[in-house]
Design an enzyme around this catalytic site. Structure first.
Site, mmCIF file in Angstrom:
data_model
loop_
_atom_site.group_PDB
_atom_site.id
_atom_site.type_symbol
_atom_site.label_atom_id
_atom_site.label_comp_id
_atom_site.label_asym_id
_atom_site.label_seq_id
_atom_site.Cartn_x
_atom_site.Cartn_y
_atom_site.Cartn_z
ATOM 1 N N GLU A 99 0.850 -1.192 0.000
ATOM 2 C CA GLU A 99 0.000 0.000 0.000
ATOM 3 C C GLU A 99 0.885 1.242 0.000
ATOM 4 O OE1 GLU A 99 -2.609 -0.377 3.388
ATOM 5 O OE2 GLU A 99 -3.544 -2.184 2.592
ATOM 6 N N HIS A 119 -7.732 1.245 2.069
ATOM 7 C CA HIS A 119 -7.609 0.793 3.472
ATOM 8 C C HIS A 119 -8.392 1.715 4.424
ATOM 9 C CE1 HIS A 119 -4.821 -1.613 6.348
ATOM 10 N NE2 HIS A 119 -6.000 -1.378 6.909
HETATM 11 P P1 NAI Z 1 -10.338 -11.015 15.536
HETATM 12 O O1 NAI Z 1 -9.021 -11.399 16.107
HETATM 13 O O2 NAI Z 1 -11.423 -10.643 16.439
HETATM 14 O O3 NAI Z 1 -10.869 -12.242 14.613
HETATM 15 C C1 NAI Z 1 -10.076 -12.958 13.732
HETATM 16 C C2 NAI Z 1 -10.661 -14.358 13.611
HETATM 17 O O4 NAI Z 1 -9.930 -15.057 12.599
HETATM 18 C C3 NAI Z 1 -10.543 -15.172 14.885
HETATM 19 O O5 NAI Z 1 -11.793 -15.730 15.205
HETATM 20 C C4 NAI Z 1 -9.510 -16.241 14.542
HETATM 21 O O6 NAI Z 1 -9.722 -17.452 15.222
HETATM 22 C C5 NAI Z 1 -9.756 -16.391 13.042
HETATM 23 N N1 NAI Z 1 -8.621 -16.997 12.339
HETATM 24 C C6 NAI Z 1 -7.294 -16.845 12.562
HETATM 25 N N2 NAI Z 1 -6.575 -17.554 11.667
HETATM 26 C C7 NAI Z 1 -7.474 -18.152 10.851
HETATM 27 C C8 NAI Z 1 -7.341 -19.015 9.726
HETATM 28 N N3 NAI Z 1 -6.141 -19.389 9.276
HETATM 29 N N4 NAI Z 1 -8.475 -19.452 9.140
HETATM 30 C C9 NAI Z 1 -9.702 -19.078 9.613
HETATM 31 N N5 NAI Z 1 -9.889 -18.275 10.657
HETATM 32 C C10 NAI Z 1 -8.777 -17.815 11.270
HETATM 33 O O7 NAI Z 1 -10.021 -9.876 14.480
HETATM 34 P P2 NAI Z 1 -11.013 -8.754 13.951
HETATM 35 O O8 NAI Z 1 -11.008 -7.599 14.849
HETATM 36 O O9 NAI Z 1 -12.297 -9.380 13.593
HETATM 37 O O10 NAI Z 1 -10.237 -8.296 12.611
HETATM 38 C C11 NAI Z 1 -10.146 -9.141 11.482
HETATM 39 C C12 NAI Z 1 -9.194 -8.534 10.477
HETATM 40 O O11 NAI Z 1 -9.631 -7.254 10.056
HETATM 41 C C13 NAI Z 1 -7.776 -8.320 11.015
HETATM 42 O O12 NAI Z 1 -6.855 -8.729 10.027
HETATM 43 C C14 NAI Z 1 -7.679 -6.846 11.170
HETATM 44 O O13 NAI Z 1 -6.350 -6.409 11.060
HETATM 45 C C15 NAI Z 1 -8.532 -6.365 10.010
HETATM 46 N N6 NAI Z 1 -9.017 -4.989 10.120
HETATM 47 C C16 NAI Z 1 -9.029 -4.211 8.998
HETATM 48 C C17 NAI Z 1 -9.473 -2.915 9.038
HETATM 49 C C18 NAI Z 1 -9.514 -2.073 7.810
HETATM 50 O O14 NAI Z 1 -9.408 -0.858 7.909
HETATM 51 N N7 NAI Z 1 -9.704 -2.653 6.657
HETATM 52 C C19 NAI Z 1 -9.905 -2.308 10.306
HETATM 53 C C20 NAI Z 1 -9.948 -3.240 11.406
HETATM 54 C C21 NAI Z 1 -9.485 -4.516 11.308
#
Ligand code: NAI
Length: 417
Positions: free
Chosen positions: A272, A295
């Site tokens: 990015e 993003h």
């Molecule tokens: P979280 O930690 O609450 O949930 C992530 C989930 O993914 C967990 O349930 C975990 O068990 C699961 N997981 C981990 N490895 C996995 C795999 N190999 N296969 C399947 N499931 C798997 O995280 P949250 O807060 O829900 O965020 C998710 C993503 O969104 C993160 O990567 C975060 O950085 C991103 N994000 C992006 C934003 C943006 O501006 N686009 C803003 C906020 C978050």
């Protein structure tokens, strides 16, 4: 050499410096918590400016543009805690902060709802081909057609990663009439009528839209590559607002050009631009059915406000109570409110015999320990001791400081019963 220490200060003597225009909510929250000595600057400070100011700061709040180097942290002789009023913390030398006994807090989940709402909007935009049609009309064209245009009601949404964001998307999508399937490496309780899939392949093969909400880990890098795209339903859609490395972008571009994947909404990319005026390069540029966003999944006014509140609360908790829950570089200790006891907080290198030496400071004075909380990781230990009755706080704190391997020690005056 053990560095620094801080004894207990009344709240109006705790100097808080907030940089980069941290949201008003943070100021309000700190004021409610009794913290009056707060200075807020609209911009980041560079290293030299930080070095000039950091010596008198007890709590520092930053966003993503302030770089807290080991040099700055080492000069921060009074610094108790750092609050990153954002999601990421890689602008801080977390190891140096740890080594100096300074916990760093952030707000990883304050923008959960913002991402979930964007995803719901994108599902509709993709399933109606809105971006392609809108671009055509902007160019003076007209295409009144129902081809490849679908309601989302009754369609299947596949959610990969059923965490904070994935579950919110699940609830909202069901409210819109979608069938929700999800896949997670951890067994997660289904919300509403959502149903888990045993494998990623199963989820890909049944979903009309797949949305990714996993973290960036070695296991999730390129987890959606050519093979996975091929196992998606023909003419389905992919959304990635998680992390850029999760999708193999050239493979996605190829799958979209072949028409197998009909549309995609991508908010995060493997590479990015570092600044707004840098050119964005991607194999997806020019593909008309791809919604590309810079993003901004979590970038809303509400998320900024939530971040202000959440980080300020964590800083207050640590300062008032000693709780380190939510610190990204520290053993996590959740502490009850300290009623009628003097609380001593001791951060130390995790060496054998440390707890014995801490306890000797109290037992040598016949003090009654009402409660003790200890959390360690391989390098760091954090012990909190509540003591009943009369105690010479300064003397005890100084003895705690004198223990070899001490990084920080302070005390909190008794809370009222
Ligand atoms: P979280 O930690 O609450 O949930 C992530 C989930 O993914 C967990 O349930 C975990 O068990 C699961 N997981 C981990 N490895 C996995 C795999 N190999 N296969 C399947 N499931 C798997 O995280 P949250 O807060 O829900 O965020 C998710 C993503 O969104 C993160 O990567 C975060 O950085 C991103 N994000 C992006 C934003 C943006 O501006 N686009 C803003 C906020 C978050």
């Amino acid at each position: 050499m053990p560095t620094v220490t801080k004894l207990s200060l009344s709240k109006d003597k705790i100097n808080i410096l907030l940089l980069e225009g941290v949201h008003d909510n943070a100021i309000d929250e700190l004021a409610r918590g009794g913290y009056a000595s707060v200075e807020r600057l609209p911009r980041a400070l560079d290293e030299e400016e930080l070095l000039e100011r950091i010596g008198s700061v007890h709590i520092l709040g930053i966003r993503s543009r302030t770089h807290l180097t080991a040099r700055v942290l080492e000069a921060a002789s009074k610094l108790m805690a750092v609050g990153c009023f954002c999601i990421g913390t890689n602008q801080v030398d977390l190891k140096a902060a740890r080594r100096l006994g300074i916990p760093v807090f952030n707000a990883p989940y304050s923008n959960t709802r913002s991402v979930a709402e964007l995803v719901i909007g994108e599902i509709i935009m993709l399933m109606r081909g809105i971006f392609e049609k809108s671009a055509l009309v902007h160019g003076g064209g007209w295409m009144k057609s129902a081809k490849d245009s679908y309601e989302i009601r009754g369609k299947t949404l596949g959610i990969v990663g059923y965490g904070h964001i994935g579950t919110q998307v699940s609830i909202l999508a069901e409210a819109m009439g979608m069938q929700v399937r999800y896949y997670d490496v951890v067994r997660k309780l289904a919300l509403g009528n959502a149903r888990p899939c045993e494998t990623l392949e199963e989820l890909l093969s049944v979903s009309d839209v797949v949305t990714l909400h996993v973290p960036d880990t070695p296991q999730t890098r390129n987890m959606i590559g050519a093979a996975e795209l091929a196992s998606m339903k023909p003419r389905s859609h992919l959304i990635n607002a998680a992390r850029g490395q999760v999708v193999d972008i050239p493979a996605l571009a190829a799958a979209m050009e072949s028409g197998h994947v009909l549309g995609a909404a991508i908010d995060v990319f493997p590479k990015e631009p570092g600044a707004d005026n840098e050119v964005f390069e991607s194999a997806l540029r020019g593909i008309k059915t791809a919604i590309l966003t810079p993003h901004i999944g979590g970038s809303t006014v509400e998320a900024q406000a939530n971040i202000g509140t959440e980080v300020a609360q964590k800083l207050i908790e640590y300062s008032d109570n000693g709780s380190t829950v939510g610190a990204v570089n520290f053993p996590q200790v959740a502490l009850p409110v300290q009623l009628g006891c003097t609380r001593f907080l001791h951060v130390h290198e995790n060496r054998p015999g440390m707890l014995r030496k801490v306890n000797e400071v109290f037992s040598g004075r016949d003090l009654n320990i009402a409660a003790q909380f200890l959390q360690t990781d391989p390098e760091l230990g954090y012990v909190v001791v509540d003591v009943d009755g009369e105690v010479d706080e300064l003397e005890v704190t100084n003895d705690l400081r004198a223990i070899d391997g001490t990084l920080k020690a302070r005390f909190l005056f008794p809370g009222k019963r």
